[in-house]
Enzyme design. Structure first.
Site, PDB file in Angstrom:
ATOM      1  N   THR A  99       0.824  -1.202   0.000  1.00  0.00           N
ATOM      2  CA  THR A  99       0.000   0.000   0.000  1.00  0.00           C
ATOM      3  C   THR A  99       0.862   1.258   0.000  1.00  0.00           C
ATOM      4  O   THR A  99       2.011   1.229   0.463  1.00  0.00           O
ATOM      5  CB  THR A  99      -0.886  -0.014   1.267  1.00  0.00           C
ATOM      6  OG1 THR A  99      -1.466   1.273   1.455  1.00  0.00           O
ATOM      7  CG2 THR A  99      -0.088  -0.341   2.516  1.00  0.00           C
ATOM      8  N   ASP A 100       0.274   2.370  -0.449  1.00  0.00           N
ATOM      9  CA  ASP A 100       0.982   3.653  -0.359  1.00  0.00           C
ATOM     10  C   ASP A 100       1.003   4.173   1.080  1.00  0.00           C
ATOM     11  O   ASP A 100       1.723   5.112   1.392  1.00  0.00           O
ATOM     12  CB  ASP A 100       0.355   4.693  -1.289  1.00  0.00           C
ATOM     13  CG  ASP A 100      -1.106   5.006  -0.974  1.00  0.00           C
ATOM     14  OD1 ASP A 100      -1.708   4.318  -0.121  1.00  0.00           O
ATOM     15  OD2 ASP A 100      -1.655   5.945  -1.594  1.00  0.00           O
ATOM     16  N   GLU A 101       0.215   3.540   1.968  1.00  0.00           N
ATOM     17  CA  GLU A 101       0.132   4.046   3.341  1.00  0.00           C
ATOM     18  C   GLU A 101       1.454   3.871   4.097  1.00  0.00           C
ATOM     19  O   GLU A 101       1.669   4.500   5.128  1.00  0.00           O
ATOM     20  CB  GLU A 101      -1.034   3.383   4.086  1.00  0.00           C
ATOM     21  CG  GLU A 101      -2.344   3.631   3.351  1.00  0.00           C
ATOM     22  CD  GLU A 101      -3.605   3.216   4.104  1.00  0.00           C
ATOM     23  OE1 GLU A 101      -3.594   3.165   5.336  1.00  0.00           O
ATOM     24  OE2 GLU A 101      -4.615   2.954   3.417  1.00  0.00           O
ATOM     25  N   TYR A 107      -1.898  -0.672  10.913  1.00  0.00           N
ATOM     26  CA  TYR A 107      -1.993  -1.330   9.598  1.00  0.00           C
ATOM     27  C   TYR A 107      -0.783  -1.000   8.738  1.00  0.00           C
ATOM     28  O   TYR A 107      -0.090  -1.893   8.229  1.00  0.00           O
ATOM     29  CB  TYR A 107      -3.284  -0.907   8.885  1.00  0.00           C
ATOM     30  CG  TYR A 107      -3.294  -1.233   7.402  1.00  0.00           C
ATOM     31  CD1 TYR A 107      -3.300  -2.557   6.954  1.00  0.00           C
ATOM     32  CD2 TYR A 107      -3.274  -0.214   6.437  1.00  0.00           C
ATOM     33  CE1 TYR A 107      -3.292  -2.853   5.579  1.00  0.00           C
ATOM     34  CE2 TYR A 107      -3.271  -0.504   5.084  1.00  0.00           C
ATOM     35  CZ  TYR A 107      -3.274  -1.821   4.656  1.00  0.00           C
ATOM     36  OH  TYR A 107      -3.263  -2.117   3.309  1.00  0.00           O
ATOM     37  N   LYS A 147       2.333  -3.348   7.244  1.00  0.00           N
ATOM     38  CA  LYS A 147       2.627  -3.496   5.813  1.00  0.00           C
ATOM     39  C   LYS A 147       4.074  -3.038   5.527  1.00  0.00           C
ATOM     40  O   LYS A 147       4.782  -3.653   4.735  1.00  0.00           O
ATOM     41  CB  LYS A 147       1.643  -2.691   4.963  1.00  0.00           C
ATOM     42  CG  LYS A 147       0.206  -3.212   4.959  1.00  0.00           C
ATOM     43  CD  LYS A 147       0.049  -4.607   4.369  1.00  0.00           C
ATOM     44  CE  LYS A 147       0.253  -4.661   2.879  1.00  0.00           C
ATOM     45  NZ  LYS A 147      -0.122  -6.016   2.345  1.00  0.00           N
TER      46      LYS A 147
HETATM   47  P1  NAD Z   1      -9.387  -7.785   1.929  1.00  0.00           P
HETATM   48  O1  NAD Z   1      -9.414  -7.537   3.400  1.00  0.00           O
HETATM   49  O2  NAD Z   1     -10.602  -7.513   1.119  1.00  0.00           O
HETATM   50  O3  NAD Z   1      -8.991  -9.324   1.663  1.00  0.00           O
HETATM   51  C1  NAD Z   1      -7.965  -9.961   2.352  1.00  0.00           C
HETATM   52  C2  NAD Z   1      -7.995 -11.440   1.983  1.00  0.00           C
HETATM   53  O4  NAD Z   1      -6.906 -12.087   2.669  1.00  0.00           O
HETATM   54  C3  NAD Z   1      -9.296 -12.150   2.416  1.00  0.00           C
HETATM   55  O5  NAD Z   1      -9.737 -13.014   1.402  1.00  0.00           O
HETATM   56  C4  NAD Z   1      -8.851 -12.936   3.653  1.00  0.00           C
HETATM   57  O6  NAD Z   1      -9.619 -14.121   3.848  1.00  0.00           O
HETATM   58  C5  NAD Z   1      -7.400 -13.256   3.320  1.00  0.00           C
HETATM   59  N1  NAD Z   1      -6.596 -13.473   4.524  1.00  0.00           N
HETATM   60  C6  NAD Z   1      -6.517 -12.681   5.624  1.00  0.00           C
HETATM   61  N2  NAD Z   1      -5.694 -13.230   6.533  1.00  0.00           N
HETATM   62  C7  NAD Z   1      -5.201 -14.370   5.988  1.00  0.00           C
HETATM   63  C8  NAD Z   1      -4.297 -15.370   6.423  1.00  0.00           C
HETATM   64  N3  NAD Z   1      -3.713 -15.299   7.637  1.00  0.00           N
HETATM   65  N4  NAD Z   1      -4.006 -16.400   5.601  1.00  0.00           N
HETATM   66  C9  NAD Z   1      -4.591 -16.492   4.375  1.00  0.00           C
HETATM   67  N5  NAD Z   1      -5.481 -15.590   3.916  1.00  0.00           N
HETATM   68  C10 NAD Z   1      -5.773 -14.537   4.716  1.00  0.00           C
HETATM   69  O7  NAD Z   1      -8.121  -6.966   1.386  1.00  0.00           O
HETATM   70  P2  NAD Z   1      -7.958  -6.115   0.052  1.00  0.00           P
HETATM   71  O8  NAD Z   1      -8.515  -4.773   0.264  1.00  0.00           O
HETATM   72  O9  NAD Z   1      -8.380  -6.923  -1.101  1.00  0.00           O
HETATM   73  O10 NAD Z   1      -6.367  -5.963   0.026  1.00  0.00           O
HETATM   74  C11 NAD Z   1      -5.551  -6.978  -0.565  1.00  0.00           C
HETATM   75  C12 NAD Z   1      -4.090  -6.573  -0.436  1.00  0.00           C
HETATM   76  O11 NAD Z   1      -3.868  -5.349  -1.111  1.00  0.00           O
HETATM   77  C13 NAD Z   1      -3.630  -6.375   0.996  1.00  0.00           C
HETATM   78  O12 NAD Z   1      -2.328  -6.877   1.113  1.00  0.00           O
HETATM   79  C14 NAD Z   1      -3.651  -4.869   1.170  1.00  0.00           C
HETATM   80  O13 NAD Z   1      -2.709  -4.453   2.124  1.00  0.00           O
HETATM   81  C15 NAD Z   1      -3.285  -4.408  -0.219  1.00  0.00           C
HETATM   82  N6  NAD Z   1      -3.811  -3.094  -0.615  1.00  0.00           N
HETATM   83  C16 NAD Z   1      -5.126  -2.792  -0.449  1.00  0.00           C
HETATM   84  C17 NAD Z   1      -5.613  -1.563  -0.869  1.00  0.00           C
HETATM   85  C18 NAD Z   1      -7.067  -1.210  -0.752  1.00  0.00           C
HETATM   86  O14 NAD Z   1      -7.459  -0.079  -1.094  1.00  0.00           O
HETATM   87  N7  NAD Z   1      -7.949  -2.112  -0.338  1.00  0.00           N
HETATM   88  C19 NAD Z   1      -4.738  -0.638  -1.449  1.00  0.00           C
HETATM   89  C20 NAD Z   1      -3.388  -0.980  -1.602  1.00  0.00           C
HETATM   90  C21 NAD Z   1      -2.933  -2.220  -1.186  1.00  0.00           C
HETATM   91  P1  TYD Z   2     -10.949   3.545   4.251  1.00  0.00           P
HETATM   92  O1  TYD Z   2     -11.896   3.117   3.179  1.00  0.00           O
HETATM   93  O2  TYD Z   2     -11.023   2.891   5.588  1.00  0.00           O
HETATM   94  O3  TYD Z   2      -9.478   3.418   3.642  1.00  0.00           O
HETATM   95  P2  TYD Z   2      -8.046   3.970   4.248  1.00  0.00           P
HETATM   96  O4  TYD Z   2      -8.219   4.343   5.663  1.00  0.00           O
HETATM   97  O5  TYD Z   2      -7.163   2.768   4.089  1.00  0.00           O
HETATM   98  O6  TYD Z   2      -7.660   5.114   3.371  1.00  0.00           O
HETATM   99  O7  TYD Z   2     -11.143   5.106   4.467  1.00  0.00           O
HETATM  100  C1  TYD Z   2     -11.004   6.016   3.380  1.00  0.00           C
HETATM  101  C2  TYD Z   2     -11.132   7.414   3.932  1.00  0.00           C
HETATM  102  O8  TYD Z   2     -12.462   7.594   4.420  1.00  0.00           O
HETATM  103  C3  TYD Z   2     -10.229   7.685   5.128  1.00  0.00           C
HETATM  104  O9  TYD Z   2      -9.791   9.037   5.087  1.00  0.00           O
HETATM  105  C4  TYD Z   2     -11.128   7.475   6.333  1.00  0.00           C
HETATM  106  C5  TYD Z   2     -12.485   7.906   5.814  1.00  0.00           C
HETATM  107  N1  TYD Z   2     -13.667   7.216   6.371  1.00  0.00           N
HETATM  108  C6  TYD Z   2     -14.770   7.958   6.807  1.00  0.00           C
HETATM  109  O10 TYD Z   2     -14.764   9.198   6.759  1.00  0.00           O
HETATM  110  N2  TYD Z   2     -15.862   7.278   7.274  1.00  0.00           N
HETATM  111  C7  TYD Z   2     -15.909   5.925   7.355  1.00  0.00           C
HETATM  112  O11 TYD Z   2     -16.940   5.352   7.836  1.00  0.00           O
HETATM  113  C8  TYD Z   2     -14.772   5.173   6.906  1.00  0.00           C
HETATM  114  C9  TYD Z   2     -14.779   3.661   6.980  1.00  0.00           C
HETATM  115  C10 TYD Z   2     -13.676   5.871   6.401  1.00  0.00           C
END
Ligand code: NAD
Ligand code: TYD
Length: 353
Positions: A134-136, A159, A163
């Site tokens: 992630t960019d975070e 989180y 990461k």
């Molecule tokens: P998500 O929470 O929707 O899915 C996570 C998946 O991992 C689920 O299917 C869960 O069952 C599985 N999982 C969790 N713990 C596990 C374990 N111990 N063993 C095996 N499987 C396990 O997550 P997402 O939003 O799809 O994110 C996927 C990846 O991309 C993550 O690594 C996250 O850090 C990264 N990422 C997410 C975002 C975003 O905006 N969602 C952005 C950048 C990077």
């Molecule tokens: P989120 O979807 O949790 O992603 P991330 O924290 O990884 O960026 O949140 C996106 C943005 O929205 C973040 O600035 C937090 C804000 N947010 C709200 O304002 N209300 C909400 O109920 C949630 C879940 C997030």
């Protein structure tokens, strides 16, 4: 038996982004066998993959990336040529409530996978460990500037700290053991199958049901949004063509403050639901801010564009329309997640812990 050209393990393939990556790979590469290794935590939902679950080149294994025996068994059975690692605990608010699971899965789980790769791949150079991050990890920006691949790590939430730790281990395994790795650091994703605890799907369901939309603080925090299938395309490119040992930033060139984003979503949904313009906006409710809330994320995705020719293909307006259409057409998906019956499906199909 069909001899597959490559065996690719995808961890976390039943989650939000993972399901888009699995779908893309299963459909694009019929000569690859795609092995989805997923624990099916609350965030894992096999309904995300119904359209590919019977494909001949798709295998599902329920397992925990922290379980070295289970991970080694996958390496022994399938001799993977590549591993795309998405499994993680992914929600910042949950990491604030309880950081331990994040250290367990994101740090120790990644370490367990790296150890298996080290043991089984030895000196192979034709393999790839692709770590999806992630960019975070870069922390929080002020009103100006962008994250580049050389921005120093400065994670602020449990989180992002977990990461960042996993990214460092992946790099350490490249430097120390010469495991061929690549890392992608992506901005916020949105699209179908997004778990409704995250901002966009949460707001969509709240608007549908005329319930309050919680906006943290003043809604001034800025995120750079990318349509998840475009992220999956970036992963495909970097996995195949990215320089080993390097990282690539992936972003949407698409910054929105939370409040502007929610207002746009309200306008789209008023139109689609036949409501008066401005009606849904009245649901916006400002609530207590998230502790340590990062102000702004913005990615400079210039490197992946210049080196690999990747760009987002879907504009934000188009992606949001598609996402809203998907949620309106798939209310059963959200209902199953919210009433817990998606776990019944898991119990029927696979073993439940
Ligand atoms: P998500 O929470 O929707 O899915 C996570 C998946 O991992 C689920 O299917 C869960 O069952 C599985 N999982 C969790 N713990 C596990 C374990 N111990 N063993 C095996 N499987 C396990 O997550 P997402 O939003 O799809 O994110 C996927 C990846 O991309 C993550 O690594 C996250 O850090 C990264 N990422 C997410 C975002 C975003 O905006 N969602 C952005 C950048 C990077
Ligand atoms: P989120 O979807 O949790 O992603 P991330 O924290 O990884 O960026 O949140 C996106 C943005 O929205 C973040 O600035 C937090 C804000 N947010 C709200 O304002 N209300 C909400 O109920 C949630 C879940 C997030």
């Amino acid at each position: 038996m069909h001899a597959y050209r490559r065996n690719i393990v995808i961890t976390g393939g039943s989650g939000f982004i993972g399901s888009h990556v699995v779908r893309l790979f299963v459909n694009t590469y019929p000569d690859y066998r795609i092995i989805n290794f997923d624990k099916l935590t609350y965030a894992g939902n096999p309904e995300n993959l119904r359209d590919v679950e019977n494909a001949p080149n798709y295998v599902f294994i329920q397992g925990d990336i922290c379980d070295a025996a289970a991970v080694n068994a996958v390496f022994e059975e399938y001799t993977p040529d590549g591993l795309i690692h998405l499994a993680a605990e992914s929600h910042v608010d949950r990491s604030i409530e309880g950081p331990e699971a994040f250290i367990q899965t994101n740090v120790l789980g990644t370490f367990t996978l790296l150890e298996a790769a080290r043991k089984h791949w030895k000196d192979r150079t034709d393999v790839c460990f692709h770590h999806v991050s992630t960019d975070e990890v870069f922390g929080s920006l002020g009103d100006e500037g962008f994250f580049t691949e050389s921005t120093p790590y400065d994670p602020q939430s449990p989180y992002s700290a977990s990461k960042a730790a996993s990214d460092h281990f992946v790099r350490a395994y490249f430097n120390t053991y010469r495991i061929p790795v690549v890392i992608t650091n992506c901005s916020n994703n949105y699209g179908p199958n997004h778990f409704p605890e995250k901002l966009i799907p949460l707001a969509i369901t709240r608007i549908q049901e005329k319930q309050p939309i919680p906006v943290y603080g003043k809604g001034e925090n800025v995120r750079d949004w990318l349509y998840a299938p475009d992220h999956a395309r970036a992963i495909d490119l970097v996995f195949h063509k990215g320089k080993r040992g390097e990282s690539y930033n992936v972003g949407g060139f698409n910054e929105w403050s939370n409040i502007d984003l929610i207002c746009l979503l309200c306008a789209i949904m008023d139109r689609k639901l036949g409501r008066e313009p401005g009606e849904s906006q009245q649901l916006i409710t400002f609530v207590t801010d998230r502790p340590g809330h990062d102000h702004r994320y913005a990615i400079d995705a210039g490197r992946i564009k210049a080196e690999l020719g990747w760009e987002p293909t879907v504009t934000f307006e188009e992606g949001l329309e598609r996402t809203v259409d998907w949620y309106l057409a798939n209310t059963a998906w959200t209902d199953h997640v919210r009433d817990g019956s998606y776990r019944d499906y898991i119990r029927r199909q696979y073993k439940e812990e």
